[in-house]
Design a protein around this motif. Structure first.
Motif, PDB file in Angstrom:
ATOM      1  N   GLN A 144     -43.820  -3.317  25.458  1.00 59.04           N
ATOM      2  CA  GLN A 144     -43.019  -4.222  25.267  1.00 59.04           C
ATOM      3  C   GLN A 144     -42.759  -5.113  26.340  1.00 59.04           C
ATOM      4  N   PHE A 145     -42.626  -5.089  27.806  1.00 64.25           N
ATOM      5  CA  PHE A 145     -43.047  -6.033  28.681  1.00 64.25           C
ATOM      6  C   PHE A 145     -44.122  -6.975  28.982  1.00 64.25           C
ATOM      7  N   SER A 146     -44.948  -6.526  28.900  1.00 63.28           N
ATOM      8  CA  SER A 146     -46.511  -6.992  28.505  1.00 63.28           C
ATOM      9  C   SER A 146     -46.103  -7.997  27.560  1.00 63.28           C
ATOM     10  N   ARG A 147     -46.121  -7.645  26.584  1.00 63.65           N
ATOM     11  CA  ARG A 147     -45.563  -8.593  25.571  1.00 63.65           C
ATOM     12  C   ARG A 147     -44.914  -9.748  25.865  1.00 63.65           C
ATOM     13  N   ARG A 148     -43.882  -9.255  26.302  1.00 56.70           N
ATOM     14  CA  ARG A 148     -42.605  -9.967  26.573  1.00 56.70           C
ATOM     15  C   ARG A 148     -43.469 -11.354  27.508  1.00 56.70           C
ATOM     16  N   ARG A 201     -45.924 -13.748  25.459  1.00 52.45           N
ATOM     17  CA  ARG A 201     -44.570 -14.722  25.274  1.00 52.45           C
ATOM     18  C   ARG A 201     -44.257 -15.594  26.059  1.00 52.45           C
ATOM     19  N   ASN A 202     -43.464 -15.122  26.926  1.00 52.77           N
ATOM     20  CA  ASN A 202     -42.883 -16.177  27.847  1.00 52.77           C
ATOM     21  C   ASN A 202     -43.790 -17.267  28.216  1.00 52.77           C
TER      22      ASN A 202
END
Length: 180
Positions: free
Chosen positions: A136-140, A143-144
């Motif tokens: 979830q952190f790496s996807r965030r 995206r950011n």
């Protein structure tokens, strides 16, 4: 797609030339099946990798658009068919597993080059893709990175951020000539 060429170590001109040559062959095959150049070309989406060389990657996308327009024009394609649609991915060839957090900087620079170069859509790779499946952190973070380029840098509001730059224009012309 130039991903196989880019990720295998091809130069910018090689990956661009191979991608365009492949696209020409696709157009020929579609034309032999009764699909017009205008119909075929307007549906082609190029998938391109961008690497760490900021100015070269900007010029690569600009040169690709110019060369595609020339190819379609030579095939008697109309103005709409001459427009190249480019989907960009940040490169997987230069990510490191030793210190994955460095990849955040790399993908940000590559994403910036893609946007300034005029991509139509963008996929930012996950910073830790070399060592594990994205969480979830790496996807965030991925995206950011895109959101910052759009909403905080406002790069989506500028028609051609690199337009008029002597260096970029010269590099684009040189790259287009070498690729041709």
């Amino acid at each position: 797609s130039d991903h196989p060429y880019n990720n295998a170590g091809a130069s910018v001109t090689e990956s661009l030339a191979f991608s365009l040559a492949t696209a020409v062959e696709y157009l020929r095959q579609m034309e032999s099946r009764g699909i017009s150049v205008n119909d075929a070309a307007s549906r082609v989406v190029f998938s391109v990798s961008v690497g760490p060389s900021l100015f070269m990657e900007i010029a690569k996308l600009r040169a690709a658009r110019e060369l595609w327009a020339q190819i379609i024009q030579a095939a008697a394609g109309n103005d709409t068919a001459q427009r190249m649609t480019i989907h960009v991915r940040t490169s997987s060839a230069n990510v490191t597993g030793i210190d994955p957090y460095v990849n955040m900087l790399r993908t940000t620079g590559e994403a910036f080059a893609a946007v300034v170069g005029g991509c139509d859509s963008l996929h930012v790779g996950f910073f830790d893709q070399a060592v594990r499946q994205p969480d979830q952190f790496s996807r965030r973070i991925a995206r950011n990175t895109q959101l910052i380029l759009r909403h905080e840098s406002h790069l989506d509001r500028i028609i051609d951020p690199a337009g008029g730059s002597y260096f970029i224009e010269s590099l684009t012309n040189e790259l287009a000539q070498k690729t041709w």
